[in-house]
Design an enzyme around this catalytic site. Structure first.
Site, PDB file in Angstrom:
ATOM      1  N   ASP A 102     -33.505  38.718  27.490  1.00 51.46           N
ATOM      2  CA  ASP A 102     -33.194  38.927  28.903  1.00 51.46           C
ATOM      3  C   ASP A 102     -33.675  37.703  29.675  1.00 51.46           C
ATOM      4  OD1 ASP A 102     -32.379  40.195  31.257  1.00 51.46           O
ATOM      5  OD2 ASP A 102     -34.173  41.448  31.416  1.00 51.46           O
ATOM      6  N   HIS A 103     -33.292  37.605  30.919  1.00 50.60           N
ATOM      7  CA  HIS A 103     -33.865  36.637  31.847  1.00 50.60           C
ATOM      8  C   HIS A 103     -34.823  37.382  32.766  1.00 50.60           C
ATOM      9  CE1 HIS A 103     -30.090  33.970  31.291  1.00 50.60           C
ATOM     10  NE2 HIS A 103     -31.076  33.495  30.580  1.00 50.60           N
TER      11      HIS A 103
ATOM     12  N   TYR B 148     -31.635  41.348  34.912  1.00 53.55           N
ATOM     13  CA  TYR B 148     -30.628  42.301  34.427  1.00 53.55           C
ATOM     14  C   TYR B 148     -29.580  41.616  33.545  1.00 53.55           C
ATOM     15  CZ  TYR B 148     -32.720  44.713  38.440  1.00 53.55           C
ATOM     16  OH  TYR B 148     -33.598  45.246  39.352  1.00 53.55           O
ATOM     17  N   HIS B 149     -30.080  40.844  32.559  1.00 48.93           N
ATOM     18  CA  HIS B 149     -29.198  40.129  31.641  1.00 48.93           C
ATOM     19  C   HIS B 149     -29.520  40.461  30.178  1.00 48.93           C
ATOM     20  CE1 HIS B 149     -28.951  36.786  34.966  1.00 48.93           C
ATOM     21  NE2 HIS B 149     -28.258  37.871  35.282  1.00 48.93           N
ATOM     22  N   PRO B 150     -29.572  41.736  29.804  1.00 50.82           N
ATOM     23  CA  PRO B 150     -29.892  42.053  28.404  1.00 50.82           C
ATOM     24  C   PRO B 150     -28.766  41.632  27.470  1.00 50.82           C
ATOM     25  CG  PRO B 150     -29.217  44.044  29.553  1.00 50.82           C
ATOM     26  CD  PRO B 150     -29.309  42.963  30.595  1.00 50.82           C
TER      27      PRO B 150
END
Length: 552
Positions: free
Chosen positions: A293-294, A467-469
């Site tokens: 994630d980020h 919110y970048h899984p």
């Protein structure tokens, strides 16, 4: 009920595949648990903080306690709606850096280098530069996905780019073109003042064809017989039924739900499946692993002048913004307000940008809570390529149970080093002459937080997911024991089953993930149809000529 292809998930990749497969004359059924994407909260770009905090549109996932972040449980929104997360995201459009895809290729995802994916980006884009310049030759202009730029009317938005240039960074007219590195305007998936989701771009046109249908239901597992996927078991109300796939089942259910469905179907780490009472169909130890994630923090400053979006934060101001948008699709509500960006390198010796900056002309959180200081602005900053890895595992064999989501954030020393540097580099930009008329003082981390220890404590308490899984069904060569799908997105060890969404990313890309997720759907469609890949485009991207010795 049956079709040639059964796709689980009407999200970014699923919508793209539904369109391309049905366009080619194949029958398609798309299974989606969520409901309609109609309504102003989704469609108004300026209201982006609402849908990702609404149970109606969001799965409502939270992480397990994160040990390196004070055991906090972080929000992990995923779209539970037509369009998936493209219907609840921040609408920021970032392809990723060319070297991200070359890394995929070099790690075993043959045919996914930048030269291979660039033509697919051009195929999917309908890019409008809005008079702000850009690399038109590198972009697509007749694809289904509308990509535009905000008006950039707010003086703070322009001040960020000016300050970045004053700090010594180059201005890039198009970070999605030849040159990502630098500061410049953001792209967004907005068209004529409204969100342009994957549902609008792909699914709605596809559903007008007789061979494409949408079924509302909760996918429980893939039905596998004699080593071949033959359908998907779904629950609709109190009834359980199977939707049969005559050719293939395709999972596009997100980096959270795609591995969950594989494991519920008997595909995954054998020991974990047996512990949950699930019969092992295929032992694939990589299922659910490699979660990435980020993570980011907000560096917030109070404003000296009343120029920020806070002037609209009263009940009357919000009413004005909403009414203007409803009537004319213009004004502050017509933009996601992320209109200036930065992609920079944290230090000399880093080949290409490893920090992303989202600038916002208001001091506010993703949950919509504005700073108590009133007028202000902020930069979201965080490392792009964290070495930390987490996992998705089952809580039980009950499909109704949410999976365990454990990112293991900040588990490497490099995470802390990169985060501290990112905060200090943002402070340096905010200290430039362009911000002098506007900068009053730092809200957070706060002027007192100068030492590594104080900055680390701020990160521990305030870092949030961007919110970048991704990464939980890694794409790689068939002899890679941790790969889940091969470079044609076929699940290794099972016939008639593919995964095509952000879960197959071998490593996270630079920037927001909606664009590369749609890319996966586009490119996977050609693999599914057995079509030859688009011809590679071998133009070289820009890399700082002095990257070995200079940070900017």
């Amino acid at each position: 009920m049956n079709a040639d292809y059964v796709i689980v998930g009407a999200g970014s990749a699923g919508c793209a595949m539904a369109a391309r497969l049905s366009e080619a004359g194949r029958s398609v059924i798309v299974i989606e648990h969520g409901g309609s994407d109609a309504g102003p909260f989704i469609q108004m770009p300026g209201a982006l903080s609402f849908p990702m905090n609404m149970k109606r549109y969001d799965w409502g996932y939270r992480t397990e306690p994160e040990p390196h972040l004070g055991n906090r449980r972080l929000a992990c929104p995923r779209g539970k709606v037509i369009g998936g997360s493209s219907s609840i995201n921040g609408m920021i459009y970032v392809r990723g850096h060319a070297k991200d895809f070359d890394h995929w290729r070099d790690q075993g995802a043959a045919g996914w280098g930048f030269a291979d994916v660039l033509p697919y980006y051009q195929r999917l884009e309908n890019w409008h530069d809005g008079g702000h310049g850009g690399d038109r030759d590198w972009r697509g202009t007749d694809g289904p996905l509308r990509v535009t730029r905000g008006a950039r009317d707010n003086p703070l938005t322009r001040a960020f780019v000016d300050a970045g240039e004053q700090a010594g960074y180059s201005v890039t007219g198009d970070y999605n073109g030849q040159r990502q590195e630098g500061v410049g305007p953001f792209d967004m998936t907005v068209w004529r003042g409204a969100r342009w989701s994957a549902a609008k771009a792909y699914l709605r046109p596809a559903l007008k064809r007789k061979n494409c249908n949408l079924v509302k239901g909760f996918a429980r597992k893939v039905v596998i017989e004699n080593g071949c996927a033959i359908g998907v078991e779904i629950a609709k109300g109190n009834q359980i039924s199977t939707i049969r796939a005559d050719v293939e089942v395709i999972l596009a259910a997100s980096a959270i739900n795609s591995p969950k469905l594989l494991m519920l179907s008997g595909i995954g780490p054998a020991k974990h499946l047996r512990e949950n009472g699930i019969d092992v169909v295929v032992n694939r130890p990589g299922v659910g692993q490699n979660l990435q994630d980020h993570l980011e923090v907000y560096v917030q400053a109070a404003a000296r002048q009343k120029v920020s979006l806070y002037k609209y934060w009263s009940l009357l101001g919000k009413a004005y913004v909403g009414a203007r948008w409803l009537l004319t699709k213009t004004g502050p509500g017509a933009s996601n307000q992320f209109e200036s960006a930065g992609f920079i390198r944290s230090r000399a010796g880093v080949t290409y940008p490893d920090l992303q900056i989202h600038f916002l002309p208001i001091a506010v959180r993703y949950d919509g809570q504005a700073s108590a200081e009133g007028h202000g602005f902020q930069a979201h900053v965080g490392p792009m390529r964290s070495p930390s890895r987490g996992e998705i595992t089952l809580r039980s064999a009950n499909p109704e149970d949410d999976p365990r989501i454990f990112f293991n954030y900040m588990s490497h020393d490099a995470d802390w080093t990169d985060f501290r540097q990112g905060i200090r580099l943002v402070r340096d930009i905010f200290a430039q002459e362009a911000f002098k008329p506007y900068y009053k003082h730092e809200i957070q981390p706060g002027d007192a937080a100068q030492s590594d220890e104080m900055i680390d404590e701020f990160i521990r308490q305030h870092a949030e997911s961007a919110y970048h899984p991704c990464g939980t069904c890694k794409m790689g060569s068939r002899d890679d024991p941790m790969a889940v799908v091969d470079p044609e997105t076929r699940v290794i060890g099972v016939d008639g089953l593919r995964v095509a969404d952000s879960s197959i990313f071998p490593r996270i890309t630079n920037g927001n993930l909606n664009a590369p997720s749609i890319l996966v759907g586009e490119k996977a469609s050609d693999h599914i149809l057995g079509k030859p890949a688009l011809a590679p485009d071998n133009r070289a991207p820009w890399v700082h000529p002095d990257w070995r010795t200079k940070q900017r």
